[in-house]
Design an enzyme around this catalytic site. Structure first.
Site, PDB file in Angstrom:
ATOM      1  N   ASP A 143      -6.592  40.339   3.510  1.00 47.17           N
ATOM      2  CA  ASP A 143      -7.537  39.292   3.139  1.00 47.17           C
ATOM      3  C   ASP A 143      -8.947  39.890   3.088  1.00 47.17           C
ATOM      4  O   ASP A 143      -9.118  41.056   2.713  1.00 47.17           O
ATOM      5  CB  ASP A 143      -7.447  38.138   4.149  1.00 47.17           C
ATOM      6  CG  ASP A 143      -7.716  36.784   3.505  1.00 47.17           C
ATOM      7  OD1 ASP A 143      -8.855  36.576   3.043  1.00 47.17           O
ATOM      8  OD2 ASP A 143      -6.815  35.939   3.466  1.00 47.17           O
ATOM      9  N   HIS A 216     -12.887  33.676   4.602  1.00 50.94           N
ATOM     10  CA  HIS A 216     -11.495  33.414   4.218  1.00 50.94           C
ATOM     11  C   HIS A 216     -10.502  34.143   5.122  1.00 50.94           C
ATOM     12  O   HIS A 216      -9.538  33.553   5.627  1.00 50.94           O
ATOM     13  CB  HIS A 216     -11.311  33.824   2.760  1.00 50.94           C
ATOM     14  CG  HIS A 216     -10.032  33.404   2.127  1.00 50.94           C
ATOM     15  ND1 HIS A 216      -8.871  34.121   2.237  1.00 50.94           N
ATOM     16  CD2 HIS A 216      -9.717  32.332   1.349  1.00 50.94           C
ATOM     17  CE1 HIS A 216      -7.904  33.522   1.553  1.00 50.94           C
ATOM     18  NE2 HIS A 216      -8.391  32.436   1.000  1.00 50.94           N
ATOM     19  N   SER A 547      -3.883  29.148   0.262  1.00 55.04           N
ATOM     20  CA  SER A 547      -4.339  30.200   1.174  1.00 55.04           C
ATOM     21  C   SER A 547      -4.203  29.765   2.618  1.00 55.04           C
ATOM     22  O   SER A 547      -4.054  30.591   3.511  1.00 55.04           O
ATOM     23  CB  SER A 547      -5.812  30.532   0.916  1.00 55.04           C
ATOM     24  OG  SER A 547      -5.965  31.489  -0.080  1.00 55.04           O
TER      25      SER A 547
END
Length: 762
Positions: A143, A216, A547
């Site tokens: 990520d 994220h 996600s």
């Protein structure tokens, strides 16, 4: 270009802008040069070379004096990546030992109450061991990196790092190896592929290290395996104890995504390293288009991981509710769509005509004057731009907006950016209306001003009011957090849908998990909106996307791995799929928020994940590398294509008939192309001991008849295997594009082992 796969709006906006800027970086002097991933036949290395890397370098030198090896790969593939012109790439393809030379692919990010909603609370310790095996499981996350100071990565109560762990922590910008601990046991970054295309990482904007400046990666890794953090919330919303799906698991992060995207050469290098480091689970909330498996870097790397016993979970994508919109559909990958929780963040849109409409918001700050209605204007009437209704940067006229509530339509730019545009023009509040693309799905955002997002139906009514009333007025009332929202879950409209465009006879997605308004840890380098203008800093953020659903399944797989260390990745997926639920407690089917109607297996796969039941599924559908090789033969792959995926010299048996229908998958997808009967074989393994299982079939249409032989499976002991055949007899006269759904369930009175059925007339 599709939108990034997590939906916390402004980071998506920044990503898209920088992506468009970054693609212009390559200088004219490097014209036509691009990154290629080169697959080599390892066994064909001449004896004159001691190391494969020397052979790779020599092969490269034979076509280019200036090209450099970006990475050499050992585990994910056999080969290397480099920058070449198309002519040099063609020339390299003719060199001995070269299997394929494929252009690099750019991937995109697919962007708390969920443990409680999934039934994971303090009373489930007997299902999942709290020590020993549980804390020896390592979840690897590819990520944007990690914010190591987050409380979600506290190692309080953790024992020594597992002796099987071979990984480490790398030093870079704003990151030292000492930031790792007994919880966060690995942190690496991969930027060579990114920099070869986009130029050096701009360290004034992002850290050239494992540090997460985006948020994220911190969110996904803490969702999978974050430690317990009490009194966690976003600005007071969703207050409670935050925890990952497996809070006792260790975390290893591999930063592969940068402001300009995630490049396949870096992703392959990270998978290569994660295999070497000895992770047990790989979580990848990213994707990019659809291509054959031998051209898909994620699918190729995942195959190698699967062979090593590593469970690979990937996000399905955020291109829903469009059909055929899935990413990451290889059968050795667990493909995860998104559903909702039973928690919401209501905010009222109050109109001067006395009508109120419920929306959602995570705004925290000075509220609008209570009981007072303010002037209200439609953004399209406060702009000279043709798309003024979208509230894009610089399109609103301050004189028409100042002191007013502004109605903006959803689309094109980030939701939170629209609010920032309104605020910058002097507006005091915003009502954001969904359009047909989003329907009634409500995704909450931490707006910069009082704002609420309403569904399409409410939006149409509000828009009519603001355009026709001579003196429209409005206000926004933020109402906080509510739980036990019904019906829940529902399938998220953004969640990508089947059918599977690469292999229609493999049903995808595999299942859905919480992916809407998820609370998890966040970076301190960016505000909750990710906008440069957002000065707020939070420890936790609430965002949405597949996600977010992907790491839920990654963490749950880590739980199952700790409870059943001997289970293969396919066994773990089977347990999660066959125990997932497709209906509410009242027996009615789970709804699709995009349509308001019952969802189908193309939306939810096997259903909504139910982890506490998955620990004891009764029967499992297992798969080995040999099974997947047979699947590649059934696809009529050439020997070199099979080698690209599997890194081995494998030749399909010409005397054997290979069929995709015989891949031992826990679901059934039938493509009707004329003939009337389709046979599928399956083998189940008892993991619940002795028992007699009877089959129950359902078909929603008389056009599909399902018969199973035998109808009863008797098991005498654990790990015993039994096979059965399913015959789908279909009416071949139905219109092309028609679908019909059903299920096949085996039960011994204690366990229910369910498989979805999807039939498509082509």
């Amino acid at each position: 270009m599709s939108s990034p796969s997590f939906l916390s709006s402004s980071t998506a906006f920044l990503f898209l802008v920088l992506l468009s800027l970054g693609s212009c970086h390559v200088s004219h002097g490097a014209q036509q040069a691009k990154t290629y991933i080169v697959h080599m036949a390892k066994s064909q290395m001449p004896s004159s070379y001691d190391l494969h890397s020397l052979w790779y370098d020599s092969s490269l030198r034979s076509v280019s004096e200036s090209a450099q090896l970006l990475y050499t790969y050992t585990n994910a593939i056999h080969g290397f990546s480099t920058r070449l012109t198309p002519e040099e790439a063609d020339s390299l393809m003719t060199q001995p030992g070269v299997i394929s030379v494929l252009p690099e692919h750019r991937y995109e990010l697919h962007t708390t109450r969920s443990p409680l909603f999934l039934g994971l609370d303090e009373h489930t310790a007997d299902l999942f061991p709290e020590t020993g095996a549980s804390s020896d499981v390592v979840v690897g996350v590819l990520d944007t990196g990690v914010w190591p100071e987050s409380k979600s990565f506290s190692d309080k109560g953790f024992g020594p790092i597992p002796s099987t762990w071979k990984g480490g922590c790398e030093t870079g910008t704003n990151f030292t190896a000492s930031l790792c601990n007994r919880k966060l046991i690995g942190a690496r970054f991969f930027a060579r592929g990114y920099e070869a295309t986009m130029g050096p990482v701009d360290e004034s904007k992002e850290s050239r290290s494992p540090r997460d400046d985006d948020g994220h990666g911190t969110h996904t890794s803490s969702t999978a395996a974050g430690s317990f953090v009490q009194e966690a919330s976003l600005l007071g919303f969703a207050n409670g104890t935050a925890r990952g799906m497996n809070p006792r698991a260790r975390v290893a992060v591999y930063k592969v995504c940068w402001l300009g995207g995630c490049f396949s050469s870096d992703i392959l290098a990270a998978i290569d390293q994660a295999i070497e480091d000895n992770v047990n689970v790989l979580s990848m909330s990213l994707g990019g288009g659809m291509s054959d498996y031998y051209r898909d870097g994620v699918a190729i790397g995942a195959f190698a991981a699967m062979e090593k016993g590593i469970f690979v979970s990937c996000s399905a994508g955020n291109a829903g509710p469009t059909s055929f919109s899935l990413s990451n559909v290889a059968p050795w990958i667990t493909t995860v769509g998104a559903g909702t929780l039973d928690r919401d963040f209501p905010a009222l849109a109050i109109l001067g005509n006395g009508k109120n409409f419920s929306g959602v918001s995570l705004f925290k700050g000075d509220a609008l004057p209570p009981g007072k209605l303010l002037p209200f204007i439609y953004a399209g009437n406060a702009s000279n731009a043709t798309n003024g209704n979208l509230c894009m940067t610089g399109t609103l006229i301050p004189e028409k907006v100042k002191g007013k509530i502004v109605m903006c339509d959803r689309g094109v730019n980030a939701r939170v950016q629209k609010g920032d545009v309104v605020k910058a023009a002097g507006g005091v509040g915003m009502i954001l209306a969904n359009t047909a693309a989003n329907g009634e799905e409500l995704v909450a955002d931490a707006h910069m001003l009082p704002a609420t997002t309403v569904g399409e139906k409410a939006g149409d009514i509000i828009r009519h009011y603001v355009l026709t009333d001579p003196n429209p007025t409005a206000s926004v009332l933020i109402q906080g957090t509510v739980v036990n929202v019904q019906p829940s879950p529902v399938v998220a409209a953004f969640s990508s849908r089947g059918p599977n465009s690469i292999t229609p006879n493999i049903l995808k997605p595999d299942l859905i998990a919480p992916g809407v308004n998820i609370l998890a840890a966040w970076t301190s380098a960016a505000g909750p909106t990710g906008l440069p203008s957002d000065p707020r800093r939070v420890e936790f953020n609430i965002i949405s996307g597949t996600s977010m659903s992907c790491p839920h399944v990654s963490g749950l797989a880590a739980l199952l791995k700790s409870a059943h260390p001997e289970w293969s990745p396919a066994a773990i997926r089977s347990a999660l799929m066959t125990t997932a639920y497709r209906s509410y407690k009242d027996g009615k089917p789970i709804l699709d928020i995009a349509t308001g109607k019952p969802s189908t297996p193309f939306d939810h796969g096997a259903g909504y994940v139910s982890p506490t039941i998955a620990t004891n599924p009764g029967l499992i559908y297992d798969l080995t590398t040999v099974d997947y090789l047979g699947f590649l033969c059934a696809l009529n792959y050439t020997p070199s294509q099979i080698r690209s995926v599997s890194r081995r010299n494998f030749t399909c048996d010409s005397t054997k008939t290979y069929s995709i229908a015989d891949l031992n998958y826990p679901s059934f997808a039938v493509n009707v192309d004329g003939s009337g009967a389709y046979k599928y074989t399956r083998t189940v393994t008892s993991v619940g001991g002795a028992g007699s299982y009877s089959v129950k079939v359902t078909s929603e249409s008389t056009a599909v008849k399902i018969s199973v032989v035998p109808a009863v499976l008797n098991f005498k002991e654990v790990n015993e295997k039994k096979s059965y055949t399913v015959t789908f007899t279909v009416d071949s006269s139905k219109a092309s594009g028609s679908n019909s759904f059903g299920s096949i369930e085996w039960s011994d009175g204690k366990h229910v082992v369910a498989s979805p059925v999807a039939v498509t007339w082509t």
